[in-house]
Design an enzyme around this catalytic site. Sequence first.
Site, PDB file in Angstrom:
ATOM      1  N   HIS A   1       0.918 -24.622  17.274  1.00 58.22           N
ATOM      2  CA  HIS A   1       0.064 -23.826  16.388  1.00 58.22           C
ATOM      3  C   HIS A   1      -1.410 -23.848  16.805  1.00 58.22           C
ATOM      4  O   HIS A   1      -1.949 -24.878  17.168  1.00 58.22           O
ATOM      5  CB  HIS A   1       0.181 -24.374  14.957  1.00 58.22           C
ATOM      6  CG  HIS A   1      -0.639 -23.635  13.960  1.00 58.22           C
ATOM      7  ND1 HIS A   1      -1.583 -24.249  13.152  1.00 58.22           N
ATOM      8  CD2 HIS A   1      -0.669 -22.320  13.628  1.00 58.22           C
ATOM      9  CE1 HIS A   1      -2.138 -23.341  12.368  1.00 58.22           C
ATOM     10  NE2 HIS A   1      -1.610 -22.171  12.635  1.00 58.22           N
TER      11      HIS A   1
ATOM     12  N   ASP B   1      -4.216 -17.361  17.887  1.00 60.24           N
ATOM     13  CA  ASP B   1      -4.901 -16.426  16.994  1.00 60.24           C
ATOM     14  C   ASP B   1      -5.897 -15.634  17.824  1.00 60.24           C
ATOM     15  O   ASP B   1      -6.672 -16.216  18.598  1.00 60.24           O
ATOM     16  CB  ASP B   1      -5.620 -17.199  15.890  1.00 60.24           C
ATOM     17  CG  ASP B   1      -4.673 -18.136  15.155  1.00 60.24           C
ATOM     18  OD1 ASP B   1      -3.880 -17.645  14.348  1.00 60.24           O
ATOM     19  OD2 ASP B   1      -4.731 -19.352  15.408  1.00 60.24           O
TER      20      ASP B   1
ATOM     21  N   GLU C   1       1.362 -20.340  19.879  1.00 61.36           N
ATOM     22  CA  GLU C   1       0.820 -19.374  18.923  1.00 61.36           C
ATOM     23  C   GLU C   1      -0.692 -19.346  19.102  1.00 61.36           C
ATOM     24  O   GLU C   1      -1.357 -20.389  19.024  1.00 61.36           O
ATOM     25  CB  GLU C   1       1.194 -19.771  17.492  1.00 61.36           C
ATOM     26  CG  GLU C   1       0.782 -18.769  16.428  1.00 61.36           C
ATOM     27  CD  GLU C   1      -0.576 -19.085  15.786  1.00 61.36           C
ATOM     28  OE1 GLU C   1      -1.097 -18.233  15.054  1.00 61.36           O
ATOM     29  OE2 GLU C   1      -1.115 -20.187  16.033  1.00 61.36           O
TER      30      GLU C   1
ATOM     31  N   ASP D   1      -1.221 -13.847  17.300  1.00 64.98           N
ATOM     32  CA  ASP D   1      -1.410 -13.621  15.865  1.00 64.98           C
ATOM     33  C   ASP D   1      -2.674 -12.783  15.682  1.00 64.98           C
ATOM     34  O   ASP D   1      -3.790 -13.282  15.782  1.00 64.98           O
ATOM     35  CB  ASP D   1      -1.539 -14.969  15.154  1.00 64.98           C
ATOM     36  CG  ASP D   1      -1.532 -14.831  13.644  1.00 64.98           C
ATOM     37  OD1 ASP D   1      -1.527 -13.690  13.152  1.00 64.98           O
ATOM     38  OD2 ASP D   1      -1.547 -15.867  12.952  1.00 64.98           O
TER      39      ASP D   1
END
EC number: 3.1.4.41
Length: 327
Positions: free
Chosen positions: A52, A74, A72, A117
Amino acid sequence: MQPLTRTICALFCLLLTLPLTFGSPFELEPRRNKLKIGTRIKQRRPTYAIAHMVLDKTGVKDAIKHGANALEIDVAAYRGGWWADHDMKAKSKGWSLESLFQVIAKENKHIAFVWLDLKTPDMCTGKKCNKKVLQPSKCKENEKCSMKSLQQLTRKYLKPAGVRVLFGFYKKHHARSAAFDYIQKSLGDGEAVCLSGEANKVMEIFKKEGSKIKPQRRVMDYGRTELPNGFGDCNEKGGKTCAELKNGAKLRQKGDLQRVFAWTSHVGEGKYVNKLLDKASVDGIIYGFAKTRYYHHKDTEKSSKDIIDRVKKSKSRYMVTGADKLW
């Protein structure tokens, strides 16, 4: 040569050629075992430990050391291009995606896919928000802040390395954005779209706003920042985290979705990880810190281990490598 002698010689020669044609009788059992092993591998579900909030090179390297096989990231658009950025504030900004993708491409043996994301279909409007963050839907295609530019970056660095890409849209109205529309019309090899939400609502959006996206490129995610909140017991019809992911897995079995992912597991939440893998039958879990970028820490390492150890104990799962194809 007497007829009987000739017959015996002919039979002897025939026996000598049988192993060459059909394989030695002694080889048949190992061959059967190999076939059984191959069948078992095909039947096992590929599983992903997704690190994450990976925003820089340190995060990439540490995640791989911890056993992550997916990242992941962002992302947010700036006038000068795309950057890893969690909440569009100065402290959360990481590396440029161009630099980060080059690092990831070199780790293609370990990383199966990158989950982008997308933070900027919605704009951050508070006083603390970075005013330099742009709305990609309002950027022209030839500008570095456009969705086309983002996709070109993935195709320049990740695609040649065999790293798959997942474009993630978090909210329902994101599917009505120009950014979403561009991506669904231009999806290529190794690319897929992820929608977050309850299983039936996700399917509704895919069928209406995302009708151009084939089932093989549809991905669903569901979860909470604090996983125990609203988790449920996995037996509800829906509305709880485990139940919704279980519903998503049923849609996957029907061929309506390609993958189902859960989020976010933290240290000490192994029992929830076990239920997500065993009862909800998810394909992977985002793990790590809730609100901090990824780096080496006993908590990130342990939360990764929760997933990996459970998969190792399972006869129906295996941890994916960069050689596996998701979509």
